[in-house]
Every structure is written in C-alpha cells, then in structure tokens.
Write an enzyme that holds these catalytic residues in place. Structure first.
Site, PDB file in Angstrom:
ATOM      1  N   SER A   1       9.960  10.362   0.750  1.00  0.00           N
ATOM      2  CA  SER A   1       9.951  10.082   2.115  1.00  0.00           C
ATOM      3  C   SER A   1      11.051  11.095   2.953  1.00  0.00           C
ATOM      4  CB  SER A   1      10.604   8.679   2.283  1.00  0.00           C
ATOM      5  OG  SER A   1      10.907   8.216   3.432  1.00  0.00           O
TER       6      SER A   1
ATOM      7  N   TYR B   1      17.031   2.580   0.969  1.00  0.00           N
ATOM      8  CA  TYR B   1      15.602   3.078   0.615  1.00  0.00           C
ATOM      9  C   TYR B   1      15.826   4.599   0.321  1.00  0.00           C
ATOM     10  CZ  TYR B   1      10.985   4.580   1.836  1.00  0.00           C
ATOM     11  OH  TYR B   1       9.644   5.127   1.674  1.00  0.00           O
TER      12      TYR B   1
END
Length: 343
Positions: free
Chosen positions: A140, A165
């Site tokens: 990501s 995350y």
C-alpha cells in the site's frame, strides 16, 4: 500458468481472478468470507465468477467459470494453505488477502498484524516449501511516512509508519524481501495507490463518497479541502500486473526482488474528484470543509506516486484519468446501489 489468488472475493481479487481466467490461466482463488459487512458484495463478486458463495464450505473446492475454482480458506490456516500448495503445485501466488484501513487498524492492531503479517509469512512459507516460481504481493501507498516527499519514489523513507495498517504492510514487505534473499523466491511487490472501480470495497473512498452523495448526506473533507490523492482505475492496475506476471523480477545483488509504485502517477485534488463524481451521479454533494488535519488520523495530506520505475522496467502505461473513469464507476454504482449491495 496455474495461479493461486488469495482474497479472491475482494475488490481487486475479483478483478484479477476474472482477468486471468479470460487470459486462459488456471486460477484457484481462496477467501475466508468472514467480513459480515462486506459479505453481500463479496458473494455478488463471486457470482460473476460462477461461484455460489452459500455453497462454499471451508476447505471444499467449488467450480466456477472457465475452470476457475474457489475454496473458502483463511490464509491464517497455515496447514491448509500449505497442503493446497502441495497438491496443486502453483506456478504463481498472488497474495492480495489483507485487512485494510488506518482507522480500523487503530481499533484492532493485533488483528491487523495477524492477518497482514502472519498471513503473509504463511503464504511465503507455502511458496518456499512447494516450489512456487513467483510470489506477487500487494502492498500500500500508506507505507510512505511523514518523512517522504510526494511524488513518492520507491527509495523514499518508509520505516516510520504513520499508522498501524502501514506498519503491518511494511512488515510484510520486509518478510517478502527476506524470503527472496534467503531462499531465492522471486518476489514482486506493488504499492497500490487509491485503486477504484466497479465492485469496489464499500468502505473505500469513492464508494463512501458516492453513497453519501446519493443519500444527500454531508461529505466532510479534512484540511479545508486541500487533500491530494493518486486515484488509480482498476483497469490500469490489471495491465500493470499483467506485465509483472510475465516478467520475473530483476535480480539485484543476487536477490530476485522488485518493488514498484502502482498508481496513475497524477495528483488529483480531492474536491475535483468529488465534483466529477457529482456530475456523473447527477447529484450535488453537501461538502463541508473541516480544518482538521488528516495527520491526526495517520494519513498524509498529499499522496501520489512516481511511477517511473514501473514504466521503465515493465512498460507500465496507465491511461485512465479520473474524468474518464469516474463515469464508468458511477454507471456501475447507479445500476447496483441498493440492489446488488447496500451500504
């Protein structure tokens, strides 16, 4: 090729599965189907692949379109995943299964770590033990820290993650590199930038925006609207993945490992994206500008990619600007909103 796709009922997993089936590959997809909020749209995605999600019991293969096979399986089930890889002798593993979102990760850091890190090492172990020739991992853009400067390049600072995350994804990236170095497993990583399109996750930004516009609810934009993102249409990502799968990663210092930014490569002001979505949905958004900074939530104000490396090494050439892609997304949304799925 025989390809295993984890997270096959997810947004990107569905599109990748369908794309590779149409290209003539033998595809087996796994997904744990455990997210109750997204289960309806996951079932709808699977139905497009010829799979009845209600018939998918744990560990039992279900046959779908053009030889596609789906198995309800969790990447945390190390023994089951390893046995599947032993039986099927996959050429490629595309590891997409993950928990996503900075806010959710803040509330459940241990769960995110377990799925995103332990799940990744389980898949890497299966690749190592059973002769997988290429391991593809989706990371990501969130890994880029406050010390990185947009447009983000692969060499920029990523070791002070801004949220849990991001930390889980960066940890998984390091595991991928370690397996490539220690065991010679060819590994390719894509850092994804705000991918959107039909059948997107209900909690993704474009889906939430479209939902709130249709409801007539407030659309709150932080930093007084001064936010920039690199919105990447799903078709561009699929083309990039095609190139990655057809080319083994370059070996650098004896390590068969490649890491790329996968984005549109063009900064898009958040308010411009909203305006285009308003036009495509034929509705006005109730935009409320909030002076609060996204940094307090572990998010960057500006996030967009330098895709030079992917363009140079794999001839990546994204073509979908948001003004052209949003009408396609909005058309799908209007067709299925409140019917195929609810939010």
């Amino acid at each position: 090729m025989k390809i295993l796709i984890t997270g096959a009922a997810g947004f990107i997993g569905y599109h990748v599965s369908n794309h590779l089936i149409e290209a003539g590959h033998q595809v087996i997809g796994i997904d744990n189907l455990c997210d109750n909020k997204d289960l309806v749209i996951k079932a709808a995605r699977l139905s497009l692949l010829g799979i009845d999600a209600e018939k998918a019991t744990a560990g039992q293969p279900v046959c779908g379109n053009s030889g596609f096979t789906f198995i309800r399986m969790d990447v945390l089930n190390r023994l089951a995943v390893s046995e599947l890889c032993r039986q099927e002798s996959f050429d490629v593993i595309i590891h997409l299964a993950a928990l996503t979102g900075a806010t959710k990760a803040r509330m459940n850091p241990a769960e995110f770590y377990e799925t995103n890190v332990t799940g990744t090492i389980n898949m890497l172990e299966s690749a190592r033990q059973h002769g997988v020739q290429h391991f593809f991992f989706s990371s990501s853009s969130s890994v880029y820290s406050a010390l990185a400067t947009p447009p983000f390049a692969e060499e920029d600072h990523v070791d002070t993650p801004m949220n849990m995350y991001a930390a889980s994804k960066r940890s998984a990236e390091l595991l991928c590199y370690s397996y490539a170095k220690a065991y010679g497993i060819p590994v390719t990583i894509f850092r994804l930038f705000s991918v959107y399109g039909p059948w997107a996750r209900p909690d993704s930004i474009p889906m939430q925006l479209a939902h709130r516009i249709m409801k007539g609810a407030e659309v709150r934009v932080l930093n007084n609207g001064h936010i920039v993102r690199d919105f990447t249409y799903i078709d561009d990502l699929l083309e990039g993945m095609d190139a990655a799968l057809l080319n083994q990663p370059f070996s650098v210092n004896g390590v068969p490992y490649a890491l790329y930014n996968a984005g549109r490569g063009k900064p898009v002001p958040f308010l411009s994206f909203i305006q285009s979505l308003e036009y495509s949905l034929s509705r006005n958004a109730e935009v409320v500008l909030d002076e609060a900074s996204p940094l307090a939530l572990g998010e960057r104000v500006e996030m967009y990619a330098d895709t030079t490396k992917l363009e140079r090494e794999l001839a990546y050439s994204p073509v979908w600007d948001y003004e052209e892609a949003i009408p396609r997304f909005a058309g799908w949304f209007l067709e299925h909103y409140g019917k195929t799925f609810k939010m």
